[in-house]
Design an enzyme around this catalytic site. Structure first.
Site, mmCIF file in Angstrom:
data_model
loop_
_atom_site.group_PDB
_atom_site.id
_atom_site.type_symbol
_atom_site.label_atom_id
_atom_site.label_comp_id
_atom_site.label_asym_id
_atom_site.label_seq_id
_atom_site.Cartn_x
_atom_site.Cartn_y
_atom_site.Cartn_z
ATOM 1 N N CYS A 4 0.839 -1.201 0.000
ATOM 2 C CA CYS A 4 0.000 0.000 0.000
ATOM 3 C C CYS A 4 0.878 1.258 0.000
ATOM 4 C CB CYS A 4 -0.908 -0.012 1.227
ATOM 5 S SG CYS A 4 -1.807 1.523 1.426
ATOM 6 N N CYS A 7 0.535 3.349 3.228
ATOM 7 C CA CYS A 7 1.214 2.714 4.362
ATOM 8 C C CYS A 7 2.723 2.944 4.256
ATOM 9 C CB CYS A 7 0.903 1.218 4.416
ATOM 10 S SG CYS A 7 -0.728 0.826 5.079
ATOM 11 N N HIS A 46 -4.383 0.748 8.353
ATOM 12 C CA HIS A 46 -4.819 0.536 6.974
ATOM 13 C C HIS A 46 -6.305 0.175 6.941
ATOM 14 C CE1 HIS A 46 -4.511 -0.431 2.680
ATOM 15 N NE2 HIS A 46 -5.444 -1.323 2.985
ATOM 16 N N GLY A 93 -13.634 7.484 -8.410
ATOM 17 C CA GLY A 93 -12.314 8.077 -8.639
ATOM 18 C C GLY A 93 -11.258 7.675 -7.640
ATOM 19 N N HIS A 100 -8.640 7.838 2.632
ATOM 20 C CA HIS A 100 -8.058 9.189 2.726
ATOM 21 C C HIS A 100 -9.113 10.236 2.447
ATOM 22 C CE1 HIS A 100 -7.478 7.707 -1.404
ATOM 23 N NE2 HIS A 100 -7.656 8.966 -1.805
HETATM 24 P P1 AMP Z 1 -7.921 9.227 -4.888
HETATM 25 O O1 AMP Z 1 -7.926 9.390 -6.380
HETATM 26 O O2 AMP Z 1 -9.109 9.837 -4.192
HETATM 27 O O3 AMP Z 1 -7.684 7.778 -4.506
HETATM 28 O O4 AMP Z 1 -6.697 10.085 -4.366
HETATM 29 C C1 AMP Z 1 -5.388 9.631 -4.376
HETATM 30 C C2 AMP Z 1 -4.522 10.863 -4.313
HETATM 31 O O5 AMP Z 1 -3.227 10.469 -3.969
HETATM 32 C C3 AMP Z 1 -4.439 11.637 -5.645
HETATM 33 O O6 AMP Z 1 -4.928 12.956 -5.473
HETATM 34 C C4 AMP Z 1 -2.940 11.600 -5.966
HETATM 35 O O7 AMP Z 1 -2.473 12.800 -6.540
HETATM 36 C C5 AMP Z 1 -2.339 11.354 -4.599
HETATM 37 N N1 AMP Z 1 -1.028 10.710 -4.602
HETATM 38 C C6 AMP Z 1 -0.653 9.623 -5.314
HETATM 39 N N2 AMP Z 1 0.630 9.303 -5.043
HETATM 40 C C7 AMP Z 1 1.064 10.219 -4.121
HETATM 41 C C8 AMP Z 1 2.298 10.444 -3.443
HETATM 42 N N3 AMP Z 1 3.380 9.643 -3.631
HETATM 43 N N4 AMP Z 1 2.394 11.498 -2.589
HETATM 44 C C9 AMP Z 1 1.323 12.306 -2.398
HETATM 45 N N5 AMP Z 1 0.128 12.135 -3.004
HETATM 46 C C10 AMP Z 1 -0.003 11.118 -3.848
HETATM 47 ZN ZN ZN Z 2 -2.391 1.305 3.600
#
Ligand code: AMP
Ligand code: ZN
Length: 114
Positions: A4, A7, A46, A93, A100
């Site tokens: 993950c 995580c 998680h 999405g 989160h």
């Molecule tokens: P979701 O599409 O709601 O699952 O949101 C996932 C979010 O994680 C997106 O807005 C991505 O830009 C963000 N994301 C993906 N990888 C990273 C990372 N390494 N650091 C910070 N944010 C990330």
């Molecule tokens: Zn996780």
């Protein structure tokens, strides 16, 4: 959860721009910001998505909203309003399957969301 992404971020195995951390919650900047301020708030435990919130783990969600309130008072960008978003499931999405909440501020938001 071994594979993950979030995580790994909590454990420091993948770098992140930390905004806030306590025993149960970690907050960091989204890597692809959708607003001038775009934080992600995650439980350290998680939980894959909002569908998995239950009586046993829901305290952390209440705590995440306390942290949102606290952060919103610490930054001028929040003074005119802000948005909290949770995407649950692929159609909504969700791309990272660790619960989160997006916290967005610093611009006008439209409704309904796309
Ligand atoms: P979701 O599409 O709601 O699952 O949101 C996932 C979010 O994680 C997106 O807005 C991505 O830009 C963000 N994301 C993906 N990888 C990273 C990372 N390494 N650091 C910070 N944010 C990330
Ligand atoms: Zn996780």
């Amino acid at each position: 959860m071994e594979d993950c992404l979030f995580c790994k971020i909590i454990k420091g195995e993948i770098p992140s721009k930390k905004i806030y951390e306590d025993e149960t919650v970690y907050v960091f900047e989204d890597i692809a910001p959708a607003a001038p301020v775009h934080y992600l708030l995650i439980p350290k435990e998680h939980i894959c998505c909002a569908k998995e919130i239950n009586e046993e783990n829901s305290k952390v969600v209440a705590h995440i909203f306390e942290v949102i309130s606290k952060l919103s008072k610490e930054n001028e960008s929040f003074k005119d309003g802000f948005r909290v978003v949770n995407n649950c499931g692929e159609s909504a999405g969700q791309t990272v399957f660790h619960l989160h909440f997006h916290l967005l501020a610093g611009r006008e938001f439209q409704w309904p969301a796309g």
